[in-house]
Design a protein around this motif. Structure first.
Motif, PDB file in Angstrom:
ATOM      1  N   LYS A 110       0.834  -1.203   0.000  1.00 25.34           N
ATOM      2  CA  LYS A 110       0.000   0.000   0.000  1.00 25.34           C
ATOM      3  C   LYS A 110       0.866   1.248   0.000  1.00 25.34           C
ATOM      4  O   LYS A 110       0.547   2.240  -0.661  1.00 25.34           O
ATOM      5  CB  LYS A 110      -0.939  -0.006   1.207  1.00 25.34           C
ATOM      6  CG  LYS A 110      -2.075  -1.007   1.102  1.00 25.34           C
ATOM      7  CD  LYS A 110      -2.985  -0.965   2.321  1.00 25.34           C
ATOM      8  CE  LYS A 110      -3.737   0.343   2.425  1.00 25.34           C
ATOM      9  NZ  LYS A 110      -4.691   0.336   3.555  1.00 25.34           N
ATOM     10  N   ASN A 113       2.125   1.703  -3.471  1.00 23.55           N
ATOM     11  CA  ASN A 113       1.039   2.194  -4.330  1.00 23.55           C
ATOM     12  C   ASN A 113       0.777   3.674  -4.091  1.00 23.55           C
ATOM     13  O   ASN A 113       0.558   4.454  -5.035  1.00 23.55           O
ATOM     14  CB  ASN A 113      -0.242   1.402  -4.068  1.00 23.55           C
ATOM     15  CG  ASN A 113      -0.230   0.039  -4.726  1.00 23.55           C
ATOM     16  OD1 ASN A 113       0.422  -0.162  -5.742  1.00 23.55           O
ATOM     17  ND2 ASN A 113      -0.951  -0.908  -4.155  1.00 23.55           N
ATOM     18  N   GLN A 114       0.790   4.073  -2.824  1.00 25.24           N
ATOM     19  CA  GLN A 114       0.555   5.478  -2.492  1.00 25.24           C
ATOM     20  C   GLN A 114       1.661   6.350  -3.063  1.00 25.24           C
ATOM     21  O   GLN A 114       1.407   7.423  -3.630  1.00 25.24           O
ATOM     22  CB  GLN A 114       0.478   5.650  -0.977  1.00 25.24           C
ATOM     23  CG  GLN A 114       0.147   7.068  -0.522  1.00 25.24           C
ATOM     24  CD  GLN A 114      -1.237   7.502  -0.964  1.00 25.24           C
ATOM     25  OE1 GLN A 114      -2.181   6.726  -0.947  1.00 25.24           O
ATOM     26  NE2 GLN A 114      -1.357   8.761  -1.379  1.00 25.24           N
ATOM     27  N   GLU A 118       1.348   9.397  -5.878  1.00 24.80           N
ATOM     28  CA  GLU A 118       1.863  10.737  -5.601  1.00 24.80           C
ATOM     29  C   GLU A 118       2.946  11.144  -6.587  1.00 24.80           C
ATOM     30  O   GLU A 118       3.126  12.332  -6.866  1.00 24.80           O
ATOM     31  CB  GLU A 118       2.398  10.797  -4.168  1.00 24.80           C
ATOM     32  CG  GLU A 118       1.301  10.652  -3.122  1.00 24.80           C
ATOM     33  CD  GLU A 118       1.848  10.440  -1.720  1.00 24.80           C
ATOM     34  OE1 GLU A 118       3.100  10.379  -1.567  1.00 24.80           O
ATOM     35  OE2 GLU A 118       1.047  10.332  -0.777  1.00 24.80           O
ATOM     36  N   ARG A 158      -7.054   8.271  -7.363  1.00 26.05           N
ATOM     37  CA  ARG A 158      -6.304   9.414  -6.823  1.00 26.05           C
ATOM     38  C   ARG A 158      -7.239  10.545  -6.431  1.00 26.05           C
ATOM     39  O   ARG A 158      -7.061  11.193  -5.389  1.00 26.05           O
ATOM     40  CB  ARG A 158      -5.302   9.890  -7.870  1.00 26.05           C
ATOM     41  CG  ARG A 158      -4.420  11.056  -7.424  1.00 26.05           C
ATOM     42  CD  ARG A 158      -3.498  10.643  -6.326  1.00 26.05           C
ATOM     43  NE  ARG A 158      -2.493  11.674  -6.060  1.00 26.05           N
ATOM     44  CZ  ARG A 158      -2.094  12.013  -4.848  1.00 26.05           C
ATOM     45  NH1 ARG A 158      -2.617  11.409  -3.774  1.00 26.05           N
ATOM     46  NH2 ARG A 158      -1.170  12.940  -4.678  1.00 26.05           N
ATOM     47  N   GLU A 161      -8.848   9.804  -3.162  1.00 27.57           N
ATOM     48  CA  GLU A 161      -7.903  10.047  -2.073  1.00 27.57           C
ATOM     49  C   GLU A 161      -7.772  11.532  -1.769  1.00 27.57           C
ATOM     50  O   GLU A 161      -7.701  11.936  -0.606  1.00 27.57           O
ATOM     51  CB  GLU A 161      -6.523   9.494  -2.432  1.00 27.57           C
ATOM     52  CG  GLU A 161      -6.426   7.990  -2.461  1.00 27.57           C
ATOM     53  CD  GLU A 161      -5.023   7.526  -2.808  1.00 27.57           C
ATOM     54  OE1 GLU A 161      -4.602   6.514  -2.240  1.00 27.57           O
ATOM     55  OE2 GLU A 161      -4.362   8.178  -3.644  1.00 27.57           O
TER      56      GLU A 161
END
Length: 264
Positions: A110, A113-114, A118, A158, A161
């Protein structure tokens, strides 16, 4: 020398990258000490072989994957190189992307992936562009995905988020619910049904091969949610082969403005 992980934004700003077309992931990897190779991989989509002592790494990407998938995989492995330096990492299809990872090392996947999100879709670049879009819909997702050279699903994820608007992103297959992600402002009671309702346009597209919706249509919220009095709430649905957007007519009803859904 001890490695101090950088954020994706710090890397981009450090390289004076300030627009989407300048985000060259291979060049970024090279500047971070990682060489990229494309070749056939068995049992995974990408892996990172690193020598933390020398500060060098080789990132291998499956050459058979589609270009957008390769791009996200590369950003994912750059994330591993920054945050998990010195480890041998083999990433499956399930590890890379919005659906999370395997049970072992979920938090590590995770995090990668984050980082990838970004790096490919940095908030400091996205926010000014988002001012040109009044609504979070498939038109916006499609154009932004093209601008940032990402898949529509990655861009929708995205935007959820970043909470462009309060929303949920969920994935379905013909077997039913797969996964979903919610904006922080969404109440926990708004959990997608286990199976698509035959009355939804998404069901018709997934099971009957119907065409994508050109416009938003109205339906009751209980088509999608098992929530008290949901039958009294009207929402809009716009469905595509890959994605569906549901839009609440009133924020007071749901604390949610729109909801993209991926149909696998």
């Amino acid at each position: 020398m001890m490695h101090r992980p950088q954020s994706a934004e710090d890397i981009l700003r450090g390289l004076a990258i300030c627009s989407p077309e300048e985000i060259d992931l291979e060049e970024i990897a090279f500047c971070q000490g990682a060489k990229v190779k494309y070749r056939e991989l068995d049992g995974c989509e990408a892996y990172l072989l690193a020598d933390a002592t020398l500060g060098r790494a080789i990132i291998s990407i499956d050459e058979r994957a589609n270009p957008l998938r390769q791009r996200f995989s590369l950003a994912h492995e750059i994330g591993h190189w920054e945050r998990h330096r010195g480890q041998l990492l083999v990433c499956s299809k399930e590890d890379i992307g919005g659906s999370g990872g395997r049970k072992n090392g979920v938090s590590r996947e995770k995090a990668a992936n984050q980082f990838a999100a970004e790096l490919m879709m940095p908030e400091f670049m996205l926010k000014p562009i988002l001012r040109d879009y009044r609504r979070f819909n498939m038109h916006a997702v499609r154009q932004l995905a093209s601008t940032f050279n990402t898949s529509k699903t990655a861009m929708a994820y995205r935007l959820v988020e970043m909470e462009k608007e309060p929303c949920i992103l969920a994935a379905y297959s013909k077997s039913g619910y797969v996964w979903h992600i919610s904006s922080k402002s969404i109440g926990h009671q708004w959990w997608p049904r286990r199976f698509l309702d035959p009355q939804s346009n998404a069901y018709s597209i997934l099971f009957n091969g119907s065409r994508d919706d050109a416009t938003m249509s109205d339906l009751d919220a209980d088509t999608w949610f098992d929530v008290p009095r949901a039958d009294r709430i009207e929402i809009g649905e716009q469905s595509f082969r890959v994605t569906t957007i549901l839009s609440w007519r009133s924020l007071s009803h749901a604390a949610s403005e729109c909801w993209p859904i991926e149909l696998a």
